[in-house]
Write a protein that holds these residues in place. Structure first.
Motif, PDB file in Angstrom:
ATOM      1  N   UNK A  43     -27.453   3.510   2.953  1.00  0.00           N
ATOM      2  CA  UNK A  43     -26.320   2.915   3.321  1.00  0.00           C
ATOM      3  C   UNK A  43     -25.628   3.463   4.312  1.00  0.00           C
ATOM      4  N   UNK A  44     -24.999   3.093   5.177  1.00  0.00           N
ATOM      5  CA  UNK A  44     -24.411   3.446   6.634  1.00  0.00           C
ATOM      6  C   UNK A  44     -22.846   2.799   6.667  1.00  0.00           C
ATOM      7  N   UNK A  45     -21.999   3.152   5.800  1.00  0.00           N
ATOM      8  CA  UNK A  45     -20.793   2.511   5.878  1.00  0.00           C
ATOM      9  C   UNK A  45     -19.973   2.921   6.966  1.00  0.00           C
ATOM     10  N   UNK A  46     -18.787   2.229   7.549  1.00  0.00           N
ATOM     11  CA  UNK A  46     -17.930   2.582   8.490  1.00  0.00           C
ATOM     12  C   UNK A  46     -17.137   3.865   8.417  1.00  0.00           C
ATOM     13  N   UNK A  47     -17.001   3.822   6.896  1.00  0.00           N
ATOM     14  CA  UNK A  47     -16.012   5.143   6.644  1.00  0.00           C
ATOM     15  C   UNK A  47     -14.704   4.997   6.933  1.00  0.00           C
ATOM     16  N   UNK A  48     -14.201   4.024   7.404  1.00  0.00           N
ATOM     17  CA  UNK A  48     -12.664   3.759   7.654  1.00  0.00           C
ATOM     18  C   UNK A  48     -11.981   2.747   6.950  1.00  0.00           C
ATOM     19  N   UNK A  49     -12.696   1.552   6.334  1.00  0.00           N
ATOM     20  CA  UNK A  49     -12.195   0.489   5.737  1.00  0.00           C
ATOM     21  C   UNK A  49     -11.637   0.741   4.193  1.00  0.00           C
ATOM     22  N   UNK A  50     -10.852   0.222   3.731  1.00  0.00           N
ATOM     23  CA  UNK A  50     -10.136   0.400   2.401  1.00  0.00           C
ATOM     24  C   UNK A  50     -11.286   0.622   1.356  1.00  0.00           C
ATOM     25  N   UNK A  51     -12.427  -0.108   1.570  1.00  0.00           N
ATOM     26  CA  UNK A  51     -13.358   0.289   0.360  1.00  0.00           C
ATOM     27  C   UNK A  51     -14.201   1.558   0.527  1.00  0.00           C
ATOM     28  N   UNK A  52     -14.260   1.698   1.894  1.00  0.00           N
ATOM     29  CA  UNK A  52     -15.007   3.115   2.168  1.00  0.00           C
ATOM     30  C   UNK A  52     -14.207   4.276   1.810  1.00  0.00           C
ATOM     31  N   UNK A  53     -12.885   4.325   2.125  1.00  0.00           N
ATOM     32  CA  UNK A  53     -11.748   5.400   1.535  1.00  0.00           C
ATOM     33  C   UNK A  53     -11.725   5.293  -0.043  1.00  0.00           C
ATOM     34  N   UNK A  54     -11.840   4.358  -0.583  1.00  0.00           N
ATOM     35  CA  UNK A  54     -11.921   4.473  -1.934  1.00  0.00           C
ATOM     36  C   UNK A  54     -13.174   4.808  -2.708  1.00  0.00           C
ATOM     37  N   UNK A  55     -14.090   4.932  -1.877  1.00  0.00           N
ATOM     38  CA  UNK A  55     -15.539   5.397  -2.783  1.00  0.00           C
ATOM     39  C   UNK A  55     -16.310   4.143  -2.776  1.00  0.00           C
ATOM     40  N   UNK A  56     -15.931   2.987  -2.569  1.00  0.00           N
ATOM     41  CA  UNK A  56     -16.750   1.728  -2.623  1.00  0.00           C
ATOM     42  C   UNK A  56     -17.435   1.361  -1.387  1.00  0.00           C
ATOM     43  N   UNK A  57     -18.027   2.267  -0.855  1.00  0.00           N
ATOM     44  CA  UNK A  57     -18.735   2.015   0.669  1.00  0.00           C
ATOM     45  C   UNK A  57     -19.650   1.234   0.667  1.00  0.00           C
ATOM     46  N   UNK A  58     -20.216   0.771  -0.664  1.00  0.00           N
ATOM     47  CA  UNK A  58     -21.280  -0.480  -0.612  1.00  0.00           C
ATOM     48  C   UNK A  58     -20.627  -1.655  -0.514  1.00  0.00           C
TER      49      UNK A  58
END
Length: 263
Positions: A43-58
């Motif tokens: 998985x290569x998430x953006x790292x910046x959205x709310x999901x990524x910040x919460x740990x739910x980068x999937x």
């Protein structure tokens, strides 16, 4: 790359006629440039959205088509793969990367079972004994000894017994029923065998949709949990937890890997 598991979703993509714009392979492991044996969290998430910040980068807003190696990005059915450093999952010294393609499907089970807060001593039934069903049985056995498995094929039954699951279901009901088969019949059976106010965990992929057994779900006040991939809870990534389980229980390797073929 040293190993790449063949996922059911790979087979579905090939048979569906969906245009495949990348190299497949998301259940993968190999040797990093520093010589470390590793699995890959694909998985290569953006790292910046709310999901990524919460740990739910999937659940990253970019979506799986842009984020997942082997789905939208070139995967591991190749000699080499280039991934961000965050994707690296170091392996324990007793795990060979030729077997560590199992870390990813185990992480799927870790994530799903984490959603139902499985209690020690809980009664669990897993319906369907493909790779995800067997992984679910293995992870559930880390928490409770009362794990039953409905398997169709003899090889699956043997594998389930190796993992410590009891075959079939008994006359009682279950605290948690995990559907890994993905059919109308399996989800109806899951609702029928769940206890009142029990939980249904949907780990299967319902490619053609499914008819929900709404009467049983409502009458028993069942909770229904959908699950996709894996993420991070607090300081721990679920894929690292999966790698630890594989290191503790190498019997999972013999139970799940049935064939090895060259690239």
């Amino acid at each position: 790359m040293v190993s790449a598991g063949i996922c059911g979703s790979d087979l579905h993509l090939l048979s569906s006629g969906w245009p495949i714009a990348c190299t497949l392979g998301h259940e993968v492991a190999g040797i990093a440039p520093n010589g470390q044996a590793v699995a890959i969290e694909p998985v290569a998430p953006c790292g910046h959205c709310d999901f990524c910040h919460s740990g739910a980068y999937h659940l990253c807003v970019r979506g799986a088509a842009a984020n997942v190696f082997g789905v939208g990005l070139d995967g591991g059915m190749a000699e080499y793969i280039i991934v961000p450093e965050r994707c690296i999952v170091p392996l324990a010294s007793n795990i060979d990367p030729k077997d560590a393609c199992l870390v990813e499907p185990l992480a799927v089970a870790v994530h799903g079972i984490g959603m139902v807060s499985l209690a020690p001593g809980a009664r669990v039934l897993v319906i369907g004994a493909g790779s995800i069903g067997l992984a679910a049985a293995a992870v559930a056995r880390e928490i409770t000894p009362h794990v039953h498995l409905v398997a169709r094929h003899d090889a699956q039954k043997i594998a389930g017994e190796r993992l410590g699951a009891r075959l079939g279901h008994d006359d009682g009901t279950y605290d948690v029923v995990i559907d890994c088969a993905g059919t109308n019949e399996s989800i109806a059976q899951a609702a029928q065998l769940a206890r009142p106010r029990g939980a249904l965990l949907l780990l299967a992929t319902y490619w053609s949709g499914v008819m929900m057994p709404n009467f049983d779900i409502a009458a028993k006040e069942l909770s229904v949990h959908t699950s996709s991939m894996y993420c991070q809870n607090g300081v721990l990534r679920e894929i690292d937890a999966a790698a630890s389980i594989l290191a503790r229980r190498p019997a999972i390797i013999e139970a799940l890997i049935s064939h090895r073929i060259p690239l």
